[in-house]
Design a protein around this motif. Structure first.
Motif, short mmCIF file in Angstrom:
data_model
loop_
_atom_site.label_atom_id
_atom_site.label_comp_id
_atom_site.label_asym_id
_atom_site.label_seq_id
_atom_site.Cartn_x
_atom_site.Cartn_y
_atom_site.Cartn_z
N ILE A 175 -3.50 -1.90 -6.01
CA ILE A 175 -3.46 -0.09 -5.28
C ILE A 175 -1.59 0.08 -5.58
O ILE A 175 -1.70 0.22 -6.10
CB ILE A 175 -3.51 -1.37 -3.28
N SER A 204 -3.51 -6.38 -4.41
CA SER A 204 -2.30 -5.47 -3.76
C SER A 204 -1.76 -5.24 -5.12
O SER A 204 -1.63 -4.11 -5.00
CB SER A 204 -1.43 -6.43 -3.19
N THR A 250 0.78 -1.37 -0.28
CA THR A 250 0.10 -0.63 0.40
C THR A 250 0.97 1.14 0.09
O THR A 250 0.09 2.30 -0.37
CB THR A 250 -1.25 0.44 1.74
N GLU A 265 -3.06 2.03 -9.34
CA GLU A 265 -3.63 2.94 -8.43
C GLU A 265 -2.28 3.86 -7.87
O GLU A 265 -2.39 5.05 -8.31
CB GLU A 265 -4.78 2.63 -7.69
N HIS A 266 -1.08 3.36 -7.13
CA HIS A 266 0.16 4.34 -7.16
C HIS A 266 0.45 4.40 -7.51
O HIS A 266 2.19 5.43 -7.34
CB HIS A 266 0.30 4.04 -5.89
#
Length: 449
Positions: A335, A332, A313, A338-339
């Motif tokens: 995430i 995972s 994260t 997305e980042h």
């Protein structure tokens, strides 16, 4: 194409029929064979000579009991295994794993993967895997020694420098390799130093072996990024694990100008926005054999979080899973994407689940698969065997340069075959195809074996 897809399915059905309980082995084989269908289309001789049917069946499986006595005098009996999967390219090579989870299913899928990983190195080594359901955690040195001596008392019959040269794996480090080698030497009355790799340097282990997997991972990732015109310098990296692979991946990342902000162990992870203090991690894990949570006691800006998957994260440019199998699941992966993650490099063995890999590829994340990206360890193990055969010991710089060259060749060949048979950025297919073609062609050259 449909004909060869059916051939692959028929091969998988053989596994299901013969060994219905070996689901991990079947899944691993399935993942590899599905990527090589374009090769089978262009090389029908592989089907005619039943190469797939031969590849999925180990050349030899050895199973044996390992009786040993603990410090209180109680007798224990564990199981020992060695799966000698394929020796077309050279003597069997692959680690020994001491862990309660060890069973034939796990060792067969690891041995199958090892065949392909070893073939990628371009060195003359086949593939194998072995170990025991013995757990060395919490055992005294004398208990571990007695177990290793009992284990080798059976295993010695099936290994040798020109037959099978095991190395370490989970639960088998320098201590265990030393005990195993001592017992082998005692029984055989012969100093066959190349029979085991991962030895200490003072009895003919290789310099740079400890660093090899982590360093090799960064060499591969750097080549992958360079190919896209992306610099590793100043990139933020999230690393899982704190063992040898993670430690030396972090070390090489710093040498290449990147910033590492996490590491972890089986209890949780630390996040340090200032950059992980690698000397502190080495002190905790290598000297004191402590827990990674101790890091925050001396680094006030760092945070410790229970649980391992939370490490994914943390926003980053590059993710390096270096801890264990299956640590990145689909959630995972989502995430990380997305980042804004640019690349994922697998340092551990198969740390990303299949849905996660698919998600990375669909979202154009550069993905370095384990069998290619973490092949540095076994590559230097093979170089250790070469040094032993020559009765020489190369310098750290010599071994490191050879490692760098090997990892560069692995990347180039995987990229070339990805472009030829699949998608140019599909290094999973590229690595599988490169290894498969090498092993299959040598098997054909050897006749019906």
């Amino acid at each position: 194409m449909a004909d060869m897809k059916q051939y692959v399915q028929d091969t998988l059905d053989i596994i299901t029929k013969r060994d219905p309980d070996q689901k991990q082995f079947r899944n691993t084989v399935s993942k590899v064979l599905e990527t090589i269908v374009p090769v089978l289309e262009q090389h029908p001789e592989f089907k005619e000579q039943k190469i797939l049917e031969r590849m999925i069946e180990p050349e030899r499986v050895v199973s044996f009991r390992v009786p040993w006595q603990d410090d209180q005098g109680e007798i224990h009996v564990n199981r020992g295994f060695r799966v000698q999967m394929n020796s077309a390219v050279g003597p069997y090579k692959g680690g020994l794993r001491f862990h309660p989870s060890v069973c034939l299913d796990i060792l067969k899928f690891l041995a199958f993967e090892q065949v392909f990983k070893n073939a990628l190195t371009g060195l003359p080594i086949g593939g194998a895997k072995g170990g025991s359901d013995f757990d060395p955690h919490g055992r005294s040195d004398s208990e571990v020694m007695r177990f290793c001596q009992s284990f080798m008392t059976e295993l010695y019959r099936h290994i040798g420098p020109h037959v099978d040269a095991p190395a370490g794996d989970i639960g088998v480090g320098g201590r265990e390799i030393g005990y195993l080698f001592g017992q082998y030497k005692r029984i055989r009355d012969s100093y066959d130093s190349a029979v085991l790799t991962g030895k200490r340097v003072d009895y003919w282990g290789s310099l740079a072996r400890t660093e090899a997997t982590g360093y090799g991972l960064l060499y591969f990732v750097k080549d992958m990024l360079d190919d896209k015109g992306i610099s590793l310098k100043d990139k933020v990296i999230v690393v899982s694990g704190s063992g040898n692979v993670a430690t030396y991946a972090m070390e090489k990342a710093y040498q290449l100008g990147a910033k590492v902000v996490t590491c972890s162990d089986s209890n949780g992870y630390v996040y340090d926005p200032d950059g992980i203090d690698l000397d502190a991690v080495k002190e905790i894990k290598q000297v004191r054999r402590g827990r990674i949570r101790e890091y925050v006691q001396t680094h006030p800006n760092a945070e410790y979080h229970e649980g391992c998957r939370g490490v994914w994260t943390v926003p980053c440019d590059i993710a390096l899973p270096c801890a264990t199998q299956g640590e990145i699941d689909l959630d995972s992966a989502k995430i990380l994407v997305e980042h804004g993650v640019l690349a994922v490099g697998e340092g551990a063995n198969m740390p990303s689940e299949l849905p996660a890999i698919d998600y990375f590829q669909k979202n154009h994340v550069l993905f370095a698969p384990a069998k290619a990206a973490n092949a540095g360890g076994v590559a230097v193990s093979a170089l250790e065997m070469s040094q032993n055969s020559e009765r020489l010991q190369w310098t750290f710089e010599e071994v490191d340069q050879k490692l760098k060259d090997i990892m560069s060749n692995i990347y180039k060949n995987a990229r070339m075959n990805a472009e030829k048979y699949a998608d140019p950025d599909d290094l999973v297919a590229g690595a599988n195809i490169t290894a498969f073609v090498r092993v299959a062609n040598i098997m054909l050259a050897h006749g019906l074996v």
